[in-house]
Design an enzyme around this catalytic site. Structure first.
Site, PDB file in Angstrom:
ATOM      1  N   GLU A 284      10.210   0.452  10.443  1.00  0.00           N
ATOM      2  CA  GLU A 284      11.273   1.736  10.122  1.00  0.00           C
ATOM      3  C   GLU A 284      10.375   2.941  10.757  1.00  0.00           C
ATOM      4  OE1 GLU A 284      12.677   4.589   9.328  1.00  0.00           O
ATOM      5  OE2 GLU A 284      12.987   4.214   7.210  1.00  0.00           O
TER       6      GLU A 284
ATOM      7  N   GLU B 211       8.821  14.082  17.462  1.00  0.00           N
ATOM      8  CA  GLU B 211       9.118  14.096  16.146  1.00  0.00           C
ATOM      9  C   GLU B 211       8.276  15.283  15.250  1.00  0.00           C
ATOM     10  OE1 GLU B 211       8.620  10.843  13.627  1.00  0.00           O
ATOM     11  OE2 GLU B 211      10.461  11.187  12.579  1.00  0.00           O
TER      12      GLU B 211
ATOM     13  N   CYS C 231      12.706  10.742   8.330  1.00  0.00           N
ATOM     14  CA  CYS C 231      12.865  10.146   9.874  1.00  0.00           C
ATOM     15  C   CYS C 231      14.167  10.259  10.414  1.00  0.00           C
ATOM     16  CB  CYS C 231      12.343   8.537   9.729  1.00  0.00           C
ATOM     17  SG  CYS C 231      13.334   7.817   8.138  1.00  0.00           S
TER      18      CYS C 231
ATOM     19  N   LYS D 234       0.851  -1.193   0.013  1.00  0.00           N
ATOM     20  CA  LYS D 234      -0.117   0.118   0.064  1.00  0.00           C
ATOM     21  C   LYS D 234       1.007   1.249  -0.100  1.00  0.00           C
ATOM     22  CE  LYS D 234      -1.848   2.714   3.425  1.00  0.00           C
ATOM     23  NZ  LYS D 234      -1.774   3.979   2.632  1.00  0.00           N
TER      24      LYS D 234
HETATM   25  P1  NAP Z   1       1.557   7.359   9.248  1.00  0.00           P
HETATM   26  O1  NAP Z   1       0.220   7.592   9.584  1.00  0.00           O
HETATM   27  O2  NAP Z   1       2.543   6.556  10.042  1.00  0.00           O
HETATM   28  O3  NAP Z   1       1.367   6.626   7.729  1.00  0.00           O
HETATM   29  C1  NAP Z   1       2.479   5.773   7.275  1.00  0.00           C
HETATM   30  C2  NAP Z   1       1.940   4.647   6.369  1.00  0.00           C
HETATM   31  O4  NAP Z   1       0.994   3.992   7.116  1.00  0.00           O
HETATM   32  C3  NAP Z   1       0.781   5.385   5.247  1.00  0.00           C
HETATM   33  O5  NAP Z   1       0.710   4.500   4.158  1.00  0.00           O
HETATM   34  C4  NAP Z   1      -0.740   5.448   6.124  1.00  0.00           C
HETATM   35  O6  NAP Z   1      -1.563   5.411   5.449  1.00  0.00           O
HETATM   36  C5  NAP Z   1      -0.266   3.957   6.909  1.00  0.00           C
HETATM   37  N1  NAP Z   1      -1.334   3.720   7.841  1.00  0.00           N
HETATM   38  C6  NAP Z   1      -1.691   4.763   8.662  1.00  0.00           C
HETATM   39  N2  NAP Z   1      -2.683   3.935   9.812  1.00  0.00           N
HETATM   40  C7  NAP Z   1      -2.541   2.880   9.501  1.00  0.00           C
HETATM   41  C8  NAP Z   1      -3.179   1.616  10.231  1.00  0.00           C
HETATM   42  N3  NAP Z   1      -3.797   1.736  11.369  1.00  0.00           N
HETATM   43  N4  NAP Z   1      -2.810   0.278   9.689  1.00  0.00           N
HETATM   44  C9  NAP Z   1      -1.862   0.226   8.739  1.00  0.00           C
HETATM   45  N5  NAP Z   1      -1.436   1.269   8.105  1.00  0.00           N
HETATM   46  C10 NAP Z   1      -1.662   2.802   8.785  1.00  0.00           C
HETATM   47  O7  NAP Z   1       2.433   8.578   8.991  1.00  0.00           O
HETATM   48  P2  NAP Z   1       1.552   9.887   8.567  1.00  0.00           P
HETATM   49  O8  NAP Z   1       0.276  10.206   9.012  1.00  0.00           O
HETATM   50  O9  NAP Z   1       1.811   9.939   7.054  1.00  0.00           O
HETATM   51  O10 NAP Z   1       2.806  10.993   9.312  1.00  0.00           O
HETATM   52  C11 NAP Z   1       2.484  11.137  10.465  1.00  0.00           C
HETATM   53  C12 NAP Z   1       4.092  11.131  11.200  1.00  0.00           C
HETATM   54  O11 NAP Z   1       4.528  10.015  11.004  1.00  0.00           O
HETATM   55  C13 NAP Z   1       4.734  12.334  10.793  1.00  0.00           C
HETATM   56  O12 NAP Z   1       4.774  13.563  11.090  1.00  0.00           O
HETATM   57  C14 NAP Z   1       6.180  11.551  11.134  1.00  0.00           C
HETATM   58  O13 NAP Z   1       6.363  11.906  12.590  1.00  0.00           O
HETATM   59  C15 NAP Z   1       5.737   9.999  11.110  1.00  0.00           C
HETATM   60  N6  NAP Z   1       6.343   9.719   9.539  1.00  0.00           N
HETATM   61  C16 NAP Z   1       7.830   9.021   9.674  1.00  0.00           C
HETATM   62  C17 NAP Z   1       8.162   8.463   8.545  1.00  0.00           C
HETATM   63  C18 NAP Z   1       9.597   7.705   8.456  1.00  0.00           C
HETATM   64  O14 NAP Z   1      10.198   7.650   7.353  1.00  0.00           O
HETATM   65  N7  NAP Z   1       9.934   6.937   9.355  1.00  0.00           N
HETATM   66  C19 NAP Z   1       7.560   8.584   7.284  1.00  0.00           C
HETATM   67  C20 NAP Z   1       6.158   9.416   7.241  1.00  0.00           C
HETATM   68  C21 NAP Z   1       5.636  10.055   8.372  1.00  0.00           C
HETATM   69  P3  NAP Z   1      -2.094   6.947   5.063  1.00  0.00           P
HETATM   70  O15 NAP Z   1      -1.720   7.000   3.546  1.00  0.00           O
HETATM   71  O16 NAP Z   1      -3.470   6.653   5.071  1.00  0.00           O
HETATM   72  O17 NAP Z   1      -1.644   7.744   5.928  1.00  0.00           O
END
Ligand code: NAP
Ligand code: MG
Length: 503
Positions: A275, A406, A309, A200
């Site tokens: 990660e 973060e 990250c 996904k």
């Molecule tokens: P996120 O919510 O952790 O999303 C990452 C991925 O997981 C997306 O594809 C997301 O779908 C999916 N996801 C969300 N909820 C899920 C669930 N319950 N079960 C399975 N998959 C799920 O991150 P974000 O909302 O994009 O960003 C929020 C924060 O996460 C950022 O501000 C940052 O702190 C952190 N982040 C970290 C990284 C990294 O590289 N480590 C990357 C992005 C974000 P959707 O497409 O619907 O969101």
């Protein structure tokens, strides 16, 4: 300053055609809509305008994709072809990425908002490189011949060995900060090791993943071996993580969602690699070469608008050089050209989404309320897009939310230290995260001492944000489980089987 500019590169006709066509999902080798018929809007973060619609996958689509991946794994052809042929196909994906490099860079700049100069120089070639590095491992997944420690029966003889086999159907969920590159980090090793995949892509940035899916078909990845879904985390991500026929889940994103992935994986105890987030310390000693350390520390936080990250978001500067370093980074920030990703002169684009804009400006507000002061930046920037000024926060305490959490935006906290051995190490490690870190010094002994005492998966010395297909990357503590890239990633995507033969 930040709306669409006349200087933007004109989209190639193939990119325009790709964006304008109806987007579907790749399941079992077919391009299909979501069973529900639902789609969602894809935005240009530089203008807040809708540029495309993508399919909104849910449980029935996940079921279909997992079934296709299961079949491709259990019945072949992916698991039946030779390792050399598998390697050639994975290599070819890298070649096709480079054949389409400008298209992919334009898509990435438009959909994610990152500067096209960066997409061209980093995201696209690194994605190609990753596939080609991993392609080489397809033919090198060797087991070992093992001598047993006891004979078991008098005079008996044994032939014992290990085999490295693919784990099976891998669910992969990726974020929006490096859409193409994160897809490559996960797909490259999974495919090289002979697994099949249900991925996904992030709801914020689905376009380059769909383009990559087309290229993977062209490279000869057989039907069902890779399935690409678009949709939201709760509706499409959670059913993958919880699916009983998925053998392994690999996730990149927030630590909070990482915990949900672990919970969802409990049912069939699927293998999990994660990660997650970071709050990485970046340390400038007073003997550092300031011509490198100042732009280096600025790049550590401002690269990709801080949406990394590994971002060097907690800057620790020796008190003797604190004012010089803070002023130097503030100067650097003042000269960063903000603009749409598609303008070749842009050095920093918008944040990826309205949600992230609100999140980052929320932290700026909270920081100010708690007593922090912006030496530079600190505000949203003009236009309808999701722009935030590059920001250096000073007068910060280690227990403020801006120091602990973060932010995932172009915001660094700068604090002083005096004593390297106790105070600095303690403060650098005083976070639940342990992803990356940076050290700037000309003293080789101090550099290695810090490299061994910082509890993080990566230490960059006199550099930052150096990623390479051959270098493992991943987190200590709550920054993750397992490593991506390098030889170490093979552990995520293979099982070791012991075979004992009584001769
Ligand atoms: P996120 O919510 O952790 O999303 C990452 C991925 O997981 C997306 O594809 C997301 O779908 C999916 N996801 C969300 N909820 C899920 C669930 N319950 N079960 C399975 N998959 C799920 O991150 P974000 O909302 O994009 O960003 C929020 C924060 O996460 C950022 O501000 C940052 O702190 C952190 N982040 C970290 C990284 C990294 O590289 N480590 C990357 C992005 C974000 P959707 O497409 O619907 O969101
Ligand atoms: Mg999200």
């Amino acid at each position: 300053m930040c709306a669409t500019t006349a200087e933007e590169v004109e989209l190639e006709s193939s990119v325009r055609a790709f964006i304008d066509k109806p987007h579907q999902m790749l399941i079992g080798g077919q391009w299909v809509p979501a069973e529900s018929g639902q789609t969602f809007d894809v935005f240009n973060p530089a203008t807040d305008e809708v540029i495309a619609h993508a399919q909104s996958a849910a449980q029935p689509d996940v079921d279909k994709a997992v079934k296709a991946a299961r079949q491709a794994f259990d019945d072949g052809p992916w698991t039946r072809i030779s390792p050399a042929e598998r390697g050639r196909i994975v290599w070819k994906i890298g070649e096709l990425i480079m054949d389409h490099q400008e298209e992919l860079a334009q898509l990435e700049a438009l959909d994610n908002g990152k500067p096209i100069s960066i997409a061209r120089a980093a995201d696209v070639p690194l994605a190609a490189e990753l596939f080609q590095y991993m392609a080489g491992w397809a033919t090198k997944l060797n087991g070992e011949q093992i001598g047993l420690t006891v004979p078991y029966a008098p005079g008996s003889e044994w032939h014992a060995y290990t085999r490295r086999e693919p784990v099976g159907v891998c669910g992969q969920i990726i974020p929006w900060n490096f859409p193409l590159l994160m897809a490559a980090w996960k797909l490259g090793p999974a495919l090289a090791c002979g697994n099949t995949v249900v991925m996904k892509v992030a709801e914020e940035t689905p376009l380059s993943g769909l383009k990559l899916a087309e290229l993977m078909q062209e490279a000869g990845v057989p039907d069902g071996a890779v399935n690409i879904l678009t949709g939201f985390g709760e509706e499409a991500g959670a059913p993958i993580a919880g699916h009983p026929d998925v053998d392994k889940i690999a996730f990149t994103g927030s630590t909070e969602v990482g915990r949900m992935i672990v919970d969802a994986a409990r049912g069939n105890l699927k293998k999990v690699s994660l990660e997650l987030g970071g709050k990485s310390p970046n340390i400038v000693l007073d003997d550092a070469d300031m011509d490198k350390a100042i732009p280096g520390a600025a790049n550590a936080i401002f690269f990709n608008h801080g949406q990394c990250c590994a971002a060097g978001s907690r800057l620790f500067v020796h008190e003797n050089v604190y004012d010089q370093v803070v002023e130097g980074i503030a100067d650097y920030a003042r000269n960063i050209k903000l603009g749409p990703g598609l303008d070749p002169a842009t050095q920093m684009g918008p944040l990826v989404s309205r949600t992230q804009l609100e999140r980052v400006t929320g932290y700026l507000e909270a920081g100010k309320k708690e007593g922090a002061r912006a030496a530079v930046g600190g505000e949203r920037a003009g236009g309808n897009g999701y722009f935030v000024e590059p920001t250096v926060l000073v007068d910060v305490a280690d227990d403020m939310s801006v120091s602990q959490e973060e932010i995932f935006g172009p915001v660094v906290t700068a604090t002083k230290f005096r004593d390297m051995d106790d105070e600095l190490i303690r403060r650098a490690n005083e976070t639940p995260y342990g992803l990356a870190s940076g050290v700037w010094t000309q003293d080789i002994s101090k550099a290695h001492k810090l490299a061994s005492r910082i509890r993080a998966g990566t230490v960059w010395v006199n550099c930052y944000n150096i990623f390479d297909a051959a270098l493992p990357f991943g987190g200590y503590k709550q920054s993750g489980w397992g490593r991506e890239m390098g030889e170490q990633v093979l552990d995520n995507y293979t099982e070791t089987k012991a075979v004992a033969v009584s001769l």
